[in-house]
Design a protein around this motif. Sequence first.
Motif, PDB file in Angstrom:
ATOM      1  N   HIS A  99       0.812  -1.223  -0.110  1.00  0.00           N
ATOM      2  CA  HIS A  99       0.018   0.043   0.039  1.00  0.00           C
ATOM      3  C   HIS A  99       0.849   1.332  -0.150  1.00  0.00           C
ATOM      4  O   HIS A  99       1.894   1.230   0.003  1.00  0.00           O
ATOM      5  CB  HIS A  99      -0.941  -0.135   1.284  1.00  0.00           C
TER       6      HIS A  99
ATOM      7  N   GLU B 297      -2.514   4.909   3.839  1.00  0.00           N
ATOM      8  CA  GLU B 297      -3.296   3.853   3.628  1.00  0.00           C
ATOM      9  C   GLU B 297      -3.105   2.583   4.664  1.00  0.00           C
ATOM     10  O   GLU B 297      -2.391   3.029   5.756  1.00  0.00           O
ATOM     11  CB  GLU B 297      -3.519   3.431   2.274  1.00  0.00           C
TER      12      GLU B 297
ATOM     13  N   TRP C 296      -2.923  -2.054   4.484  1.00  0.00           N
ATOM     14  CA  TRP C 296      -3.502  -3.268   3.820  1.00  0.00           C
ATOM     15  C   TRP C 296      -4.808  -3.106   3.074  1.00  0.00           C
ATOM     16  O   TRP C 296      -5.017  -3.702   1.990  1.00  0.00           O
ATOM     17  CB  TRP C 296      -3.402  -4.563   4.767  1.00  0.00           C
TER      18      TRP C 296
ATOM     19  N   SER D 133      -6.191  -0.919   1.577  1.00  0.00           N
ATOM     20  CA  SER D 133      -6.477  -0.381   0.089  1.00  0.00           C
ATOM     21  C   SER D 133      -6.414  -1.710  -0.882  1.00  0.00           C
ATOM     22  O   SER D 133      -6.739  -1.370  -1.994  1.00  0.00           O
ATOM     23  CB  SER D 133      -5.165   0.457  -0.143  1.00  0.00           C
ATOM     24  N   TRP D 134      -6.254  -2.744  -0.410  1.00  0.00           N
ATOM     25  CA  TRP D 134      -6.139  -4.106  -1.573  1.00  0.00           C
ATOM     26  C   TRP D 134      -7.308  -4.931  -1.312  1.00  0.00           C
ATOM     27  O   TRP D 134      -7.286  -6.001  -1.580  1.00  0.00           O
ATOM     28  CB  TRP D 134      -4.865  -4.848  -1.282  1.00  0.00           C
TER      29      TRP D 134
ATOM     30  N   TRP E  40      -5.993   6.826  -6.515  1.00  0.00           N
ATOM     31  CA  TRP E  40      -6.477   5.612  -5.847  1.00  0.00           C
ATOM     32  C   TRP E  40      -6.812   4.273  -6.665  1.00  0.00           C
ATOM     33  O   TRP E  40      -7.819   3.916  -6.534  1.00  0.00           O
ATOM     34  CB  TRP E  40      -7.312   5.786  -4.588  1.00  0.00           C
TER      35      TRP E  40
END
Length: 317
Positions: free
Chosen positions: A31, A35, A37, A39-40, A297
């Motif tokens: 990330h 952010e 983790w 963000s995934w 993003w």
Amino acid sequence: MTEIIHRHIQVADLRMHVAEAGTGPLVVLLHGFPESWYSWRHQLLALAAAGYRAVAPDQRGYGGTDRPNAVEDYTILHTVGDVIGLIAALGEEQAVVAGHDWGSGVAWNSALMRPDRVRGVIALGGPYGPRPAAPPLATMRKEAGENFYVAYLQRPGVADRELSQDPRTTVRRALFGASGEAYPWNPIVPEDGGLLDTWREPEQLPDWLTEADLDVYAADFARTGFTGALNWFRNLDRNWALTSAWQDAVILPPALYITGDRDTAAALPGGKELIAGRSTVVPNQRGAVVLPGCGHWTQQERPTEVNKAIISFLASL
């Protein structure tokens, strides 16, 4: 049914929180700022369903991972070391490394420094360009002034206090302010203001960002503060000095570049060449994906397109 599993892993002297899903060839997802983790979240299960083991750590200074106190403990050598150590701690010899924002820099440099461990690299937003001839901060200040946001972030404690006053407001304005909906972003901090003033306050959240999403990010930063995350910016010149051994080196593993046409990060050195597929420092690039109307993003704004591109690239390796 596949689920996202959370646990902590010891990586050298760093206790690292990871979110993981699936089995198969390893894909590490890195990330950016500000952010985690999370963000995934849209990629973890999609990759698991496609037959991969997807692992998204909180990088050092973030979330549930340790936050060293010293600024100099956040160099590119530390962050690349975290990735290579994580691959080994997960019991694997190699991984495809994908990164967004600051994570893209770690992904690129992991591929540069340890091509024996990185069998492919995917960068979202952040391009890779040749190492500059001079330390970057002086160049940034000369070209954009002392109020360029990166220069502002160098001031000890200033942005740390500003961003920590209300973490929910910080992440809301950051995520909206650099999105496709708020384009263009002006990265110059007002004379009488702060970083938050560069990001517009949304009248309403875009479809890809919910109040529940903000809850996750805000809870992390309310607990950790922002100093660990900001320390990444405070190592730009140190990183430049530490990487002199890789002057004129090229990225050897196969690579994919994904960006939005409203992502200002794509204008950084190397971005134009990667979009055109003509980068001399990434000779094994296997494509570029430019998403119309998408801001910074990438994997959150356009998860379906990003997942498709990533899985297609993985299948080609």
